[in-house]
Design a protein around this motif. Structure first.
Motif, PDB file in Angstrom:
ATOM      1  N   GLY A  22      68.021  39.911  -5.541  1.00  0.00           N
ATOM      2  CA  GLY A  22      68.213  38.535  -5.104  1.00  0.00           C
ATOM      3  C   GLY A  22      68.482  38.481  -3.617  1.00  0.00           C
ATOM      4  O   GLY A  22      69.186  37.597  -3.126  1.00  0.00           O
ATOM      5  N   GLY A  23      67.890  39.432  -2.888  1.00  0.00           N
ATOM      6  CA  GLY A  23      68.221  39.616  -1.484  1.00  0.00           C
ATOM      7  C   GLY A  23      67.495  38.710  -0.513  1.00  0.00           C
ATOM      8  O   GLY A  23      67.724  38.807   0.692  1.00  0.00           O
ATOM      9  N   ALA A  24      66.648  37.812  -1.016  1.00  0.00           N
ATOM     10  CA  ALA A  24      65.855  36.988  -0.112  1.00  0.00           C
ATOM     11  C   ALA A  24      66.448  35.613   0.147  1.00  0.00           C
ATOM     12  O   ALA A  24      65.908  34.849   0.953  1.00  0.00           O
ATOM     13  CB  ALA A  24      64.431  36.832  -0.668  1.00  0.00           C
ATOM     14  N   GLY A  28      72.617  36.935  -1.387  1.00  0.00           N
ATOM     15  CA  GLY A  28      71.881  38.177  -1.181  1.00  0.00           C
ATOM     16  C   GLY A  28      71.342  38.319   0.223  1.00  0.00           C
ATOM     17  O   GLY A  28      71.418  39.398   0.833  1.00  0.00           O
ATOM     18  N   ARG A  29      70.823  37.245   0.771  1.00  0.00           N
ATOM     19  CA  ARG A  29      70.261  37.283   2.122  1.00  0.00           C
ATOM     20  C   ARG A  29      71.345  37.582   3.162  1.00  0.00           C
ATOM     21  O   ARG A  29      71.146  38.397   4.077  1.00  0.00           O
ATOM     22  CB  ARG A  29      69.584  35.949   2.432  1.00  0.00           C
ATOM     23  CG  ARG A  29      68.673  35.965   3.657  1.00  0.00           C
ATOM     24  CD  ARG A  29      68.084  34.588   3.884  1.00  0.00           C
ATOM     25  NE  ARG A  29      67.035  34.598   4.873  1.00  0.00           N
ATOM     26  CZ  ARG A  29      65.750  34.398   4.611  1.00  0.00           C
ATOM     27  NH1 ARG A  29      65.356  34.192   3.359  1.00  0.00           N
ATOM     28  NH2 ARG A  29      64.854  34.400   5.581  1.00  0.00           N
ATOM     29  N   SER A  30      72.506  36.931   2.998  1.00  0.00           N
ATOM     30  CA  SER A  30      73.609  37.202   3.920  1.00  0.00           C
ATOM     31  C   SER A  30      74.103  38.636   3.775  1.00  0.00           C
ATOM     32  O   SER A  30      74.505  39.263   4.762  1.00  0.00           O
ATOM     33  CB  SER A  30      74.763  36.222   3.658  1.00  0.00           C
ATOM     34  OG  SER A  30      74.398  34.911   4.034  1.00  0.00           O
ATOM     35  N   ASN A 100      73.892  44.219  -7.355  1.00  0.00           N
ATOM     36  CA  ASN A 100      73.206  43.454  -8.407  1.00  0.00           C
ATOM     37  C   ASN A 100      73.598  41.994  -8.290  1.00  0.00           C
ATOM     38  O   ASN A 100      74.591  41.546  -8.859  1.00  0.00           O
ATOM     39  CB  ASN A 100      73.581  44.020  -9.778  1.00  0.00           C
ATOM     40  CG  ASN A 100      73.041  45.416  -9.987  1.00  0.00           C
ATOM     41  OD1 ASN A 100      71.849  45.658  -9.836  1.00  0.00           O
ATOM     42  ND2 ASN A 100      73.916  46.351 -10.321  1.00  0.00           N
ATOM     43  N   ASN A 101      72.812  41.280  -7.510  1.00  0.00           N
ATOM     44  CA  ASN A 101      73.158  39.913  -7.125  1.00  0.00           C
ATOM     45  C   ASN A 101      72.201  38.861  -7.685  1.00  0.00           C
ATOM     46  O   ASN A 101      72.573  37.694  -7.762  1.00  0.00           O
ATOM     47  CB  ASN A 101      73.181  39.823  -5.593  1.00  0.00           C
ATOM     48  CG  ASN A 101      73.144  38.400  -5.088  1.00  0.00           C
ATOM     49  OD1 ASN A 101      74.129  37.672  -5.167  1.00  0.00           O
ATOM     50  ND2 ASN A 101      71.982  37.973  -4.578  1.00  0.00           N
ATOM     51  N   ALA A 102      70.992  39.233  -8.073  1.00  0.00           N
ATOM     52  CA  ALA A 102      69.985  38.246  -8.486  1.00  0.00           C
ATOM     53  C   ALA A 102      70.532  37.339  -9.579  1.00  0.00           C
ATOM     54  O   ALA A 102      71.150  37.799 -10.546  1.00  0.00           O
ATOM     55  CB  ALA A 102      68.731  38.962  -8.977  1.00  0.00           C
ATOM     56  N   GLY A 103      70.323  36.045  -9.403  1.00  0.00           N
ATOM     57  CA  GLY A 103      70.866  35.110 -10.381  1.00  0.00           C
ATOM     58  C   GLY A 103      70.050  33.848 -10.534  1.00  0.00           C
ATOM     59  O   GLY A 103      69.196  33.529  -9.702  1.00  0.00           O
ATOM     60  N   ILE A 104      70.327  33.137 -11.614  1.00  0.00           N
ATOM     61  CA  ILE A 104      69.727  31.841 -11.910  1.00  0.00           C
ATOM     62  C   ILE A 104      70.831  30.941 -12.446  1.00  0.00           C
ATOM     63  O   ILE A 104      71.907  31.415 -12.809  1.00  0.00           O
ATOM     64  CB  ILE A 104      68.600  31.957 -12.955  1.00  0.00           C
ATOM     65  CG1 ILE A 104      69.154  32.650 -14.216  1.00  0.00           C
ATOM     66  CG2 ILE A 104      67.388  32.701 -12.387  1.00  0.00           C
ATOM     67  CD1 ILE A 104      68.243  32.610 -15.403  1.00  0.00           C
ATOM     68  N   GLY A 105      70.547  29.649 -12.519  1.00  0.00           N
ATOM     69  CA  GLY A 105      71.495  28.736 -13.156  1.00  0.00           C
ATOM     70  C   GLY A 105      71.482  28.885 -14.667  1.00  0.00           C
ATOM     71  O   GLY A 105      72.515  28.775 -15.323  1.00  0.00           O
ATOM     72  N   GLY A 106      70.300  29.133 -15.214  1.00  0.00           N
ATOM     73  CA  GLY A 106      70.183  29.372 -16.642  1.00  0.00           C
ATOM     74  C   GLY A 106      70.248  28.117 -17.490  1.00  0.00           C
ATOM     75  O   GLY A 106      70.127  26.990 -17.006  1.00  0.00           O
ATOM     76  N   ILE A 150      78.350  50.626  -6.588  1.00  0.00           N
ATOM     77  CA  ILE A 150      77.574  49.563  -7.221  1.00  0.00           C
ATOM     78  C   ILE A 150      78.443  48.314  -7.221  1.00  0.00           C
ATOM     79  O   ILE A 150      79.612  48.362  -7.639  1.00  0.00           O
ATOM     80  CB  ILE A 150      77.177  49.937  -8.658  1.00  0.00           C
ATOM     81  CG1 ILE A 150      76.308  51.204  -8.661  1.00  0.00           C
ATOM     82  CG2 ILE A 150      76.445  48.780  -9.335  1.00  0.00           C
ATOM     83  CD1 ILE A 150      76.068  51.787 -10.041  1.00  0.00           C
ATOM     84  N   VAL A 151      77.885  47.223  -6.725  1.00  0.00           N
ATOM     85  CA  VAL A 151      78.618  45.956  -6.681  1.00  0.00           C
ATOM     86  C   VAL A 151      77.837  44.929  -7.484  1.00  0.00           C
ATOM     87  O   VAL A 151      76.674  44.636  -7.180  1.00  0.00           O
ATOM     88  CB  VAL A 151      78.811  45.451  -5.238  1.00  0.00           C
ATOM     89  CG1 VAL A 151      79.701  44.203  -5.238  1.00  0.00           C
ATOM     90  CG2 VAL A 151      79.429  46.532  -4.361  1.00  0.00           C
ATOM     91  N   ASN A 152      78.461  44.394  -8.512  1.00  0.00           N
ATOM     92  CA  ASN A 152      77.840  43.375  -9.347  1.00  0.00           C
ATOM     93  C   ASN A 152      78.389  42.002  -8.986  1.00  0.00           C
ATOM     94  O   ASN A 152      79.595  41.855  -8.749  1.00  0.00           O
ATOM     95  CB  ASN A 152      78.111  43.665 -10.823  1.00  0.00           C
ATOM     96  CG  ASN A 152      77.615  45.033 -11.246  1.00  0.00           C
ATOM     97  OD1 ASN A 152      76.545  45.471 -10.835  1.00  0.00           O
ATOM     98  ND2 ASN A 152      78.392  45.722 -12.072  1.00  0.00           N
ATOM     99  N   VAL A 153      77.522  41.018  -8.938  1.00  0.00           N
ATOM    100  CA  VAL A 153      77.958  39.665  -8.601  1.00  0.00           C
ATOM    101  C   VAL A 153      78.109  38.864  -9.892  1.00  0.00           C
ATOM    102  O   VAL A 153      77.130  38.572 -10.577  1.00  0.00           O
ATOM    103  CB  VAL A 153      76.971  38.980  -7.642  1.00  0.00           C
ATOM    104  CG1 VAL A 153      77.424  37.547  -7.343  1.00  0.00           C
ATOM    105  CG2 VAL A 153      76.866  39.775  -6.340  1.00  0.00           C
ATOM    106  N   ALA A 154      79.339  38.538 -10.228  1.00  0.00           N
ATOM    107  CA  ALA A 154      79.635  37.732 -11.410  1.00  0.00           C
ATOM    108  C   ALA A 154      79.838  36.285 -10.963  1.00  0.00           C
ATOM    109  O   ALA A 154      79.013  35.741 -10.230  1.00  0.00           O
ATOM    110  CB  ALA A 154      80.849  38.299 -12.149  1.00  0.00           C
ATOM    111  N   SER A 155      80.928  35.667 -11.357  1.00  0.00           N
ATOM    112  CA  SER A 155      81.177  34.276 -10.991  1.00  0.00           C
ATOM    113  C   SER A 155      82.581  33.882 -11.423  1.00  0.00           C
ATOM    114  O   SER A 155      83.161  34.478 -12.345  1.00  0.00           O
ATOM    115  CB  SER A 155      80.171  33.358 -11.692  1.00  0.00           C
ATOM    116  OG  SER A 155      80.521  31.988 -11.530  1.00  0.00           O
ATOM    117  N   LEU A 156      83.129  32.878 -10.764  1.00  0.00           N
ATOM    118  CA  LEU A 156      84.371  32.275 -11.243  1.00  0.00           C
ATOM    119  C   LEU A 156      84.194  31.794 -12.677  1.00  0.00           C
ATOM    120  O   LEU A 156      85.141  31.784 -13.463  1.00  0.00           O
ATOM    121  CB  LEU A 156      84.773  31.102 -10.343  1.00  0.00           C
ATOM    122  CG  LEU A 156      86.042  30.348 -10.728  1.00  0.00           C
ATOM    123  CD1 LEU A 156      87.269  31.246 -10.601  1.00  0.00           C
ATOM    124  CD2 LEU A 156      86.199  29.094  -9.880  1.00  0.00           C
TER     125      LEU A 156
END
Length: 299
Positions: A22-24, A28-30, A100-106, A150-156
């Motif tokens: 999700g780096g674009a 992810g970009r930042s 591991n940052n790629a995400g969607i709203g789902g 390894i850094v995973n991006v979760a959420s509040l």
């Protein structure tokens, strides 16, 4: 004096690579930008090819120097994730960090009306995507024998029941727990696994936060009086992904302006929040000793 074991080889390895899914765009970009400024080489993996090309155009010197590359990847596809990880490892010969940052709203809407297909799609990206990222990062890092992060991006939304749609929240909760479980397994290989839990961050995936802060519901719920930006997350991710956090693993870091700490804000309604009280003193409960009021609160 006991020498510090960093658990990585960042200081002795001249060139290191980070893979950021999700780096674009957004967080992810930042994150890609920050790793580049710190001297790392980066592979940005993203499903959006046009955003990937724009990222490369933004950093022509790094591309020309072989320090930045783009990999089109659907993180729910094991083949895509494996290929992106291999590309990152080949860039400098040393894969030191995977984000591991790629995400969607789902899926969204009432649970009674949510389709199995939408639920499964949400988990395929947000949960399976992290599992695949950790799996293939770990295989490479174990083969290198030099550890890594390894850094995973979760959420509040992983930490509370009313901060996101049901499928999104449940999938992100799995990311927090996977980070703990995988950290336990991979620790002996000097591979650290942590995660960050963003709050309301102004990104394309969160337009409500991007609309501003003053007078919003967010302003009443979040202690810090400003909107979170992708750069705030990038700094936290870099900390967990570099040797700056060499003795930290299996943890989550909420980067949320204090939202988790504030909780449901029941203090406003129960009268326990000092900002809404008019008196100052001490309530001694059922001790038999009389409570004391010292005076009125000052503004």
């Amino acid at each position: 004096m006991i020498p510090i074991d960093n658990g990585t080889t960042e200081n002795s390895t001249p060139a290191q690579t980070a893979l950021v899914t999700g780096g674009a765009s957004g967080i992810g970009r930042s994150t890609v930008r920050l790793f580049l400024t710190r001297g790392w080489s980066v592979v940005a993996a993203d499903l959006n090819e046009s955003s990937g090309r724009a990222l490369l155009d933004e950093h022509p010197n790094e591309v020309a120097a072989g320090r930045l590359a783009f990999a089109r990847a659907d993180v729910s596809s094991e083949e895509d994730v494996e290929r992106a990880a291999a590309q990152a490892a080949s860039l400098t010969g040393h894969l030191a960090c995977v984000v591991n940052n790629a995400g969607i709203g789902g899926a969204f809407g009432r649970i009674t009306e949510t389709s199995v297909e939408d639920w499964d799609y949400t988990f395929a990206v947000l949960s399976r995507g992290v599992f695949l990222g950790v799996k293939h990062a770990a295989k490479i890092m174990q083969a290198q024998g030099t550890g890594g992060a390894i850094v995973n991006v979760a959420s509040l939304a992983a930490l509370t029941g009313d901060a996101g749609p049901q499928a999104y929240s449940a999938a992100k909760a799995s990311v927090v727990h996977m980070s703990r479980v995988f950290a336990t397994e991979l620790g002996p290989h000097r591979i650290r696994v942590n995660c960050v839990c963003p709050g309301a961050i102004a990104t394309p995936l969160n337009p409500s936060a991007s609309r501003g802060f003053d007078g919003s519901e967010l302003a009443r719920a979040q202690p810090l009086p400003f909107v979170g930006e992708p750069e705030h997350l990038a700094s936290a991710i870099y900390f967990l992904g570099s040797s700056e956090s060499s003795f930290v693993t299996g943890q989550y870091l909420a980067v949320d302006g204090g939202l988790e700490a504030a909780g449901p804000r029941l203090g406003q309604y129960l009268g326990t929040d000092p900002r809404y009280g008019s008196l100052v003193g001490v309530n001694r409960g059922n001790t038999g000793v009389k409570s004391t009021v010292h005076g009125k609160a000052t503004q």
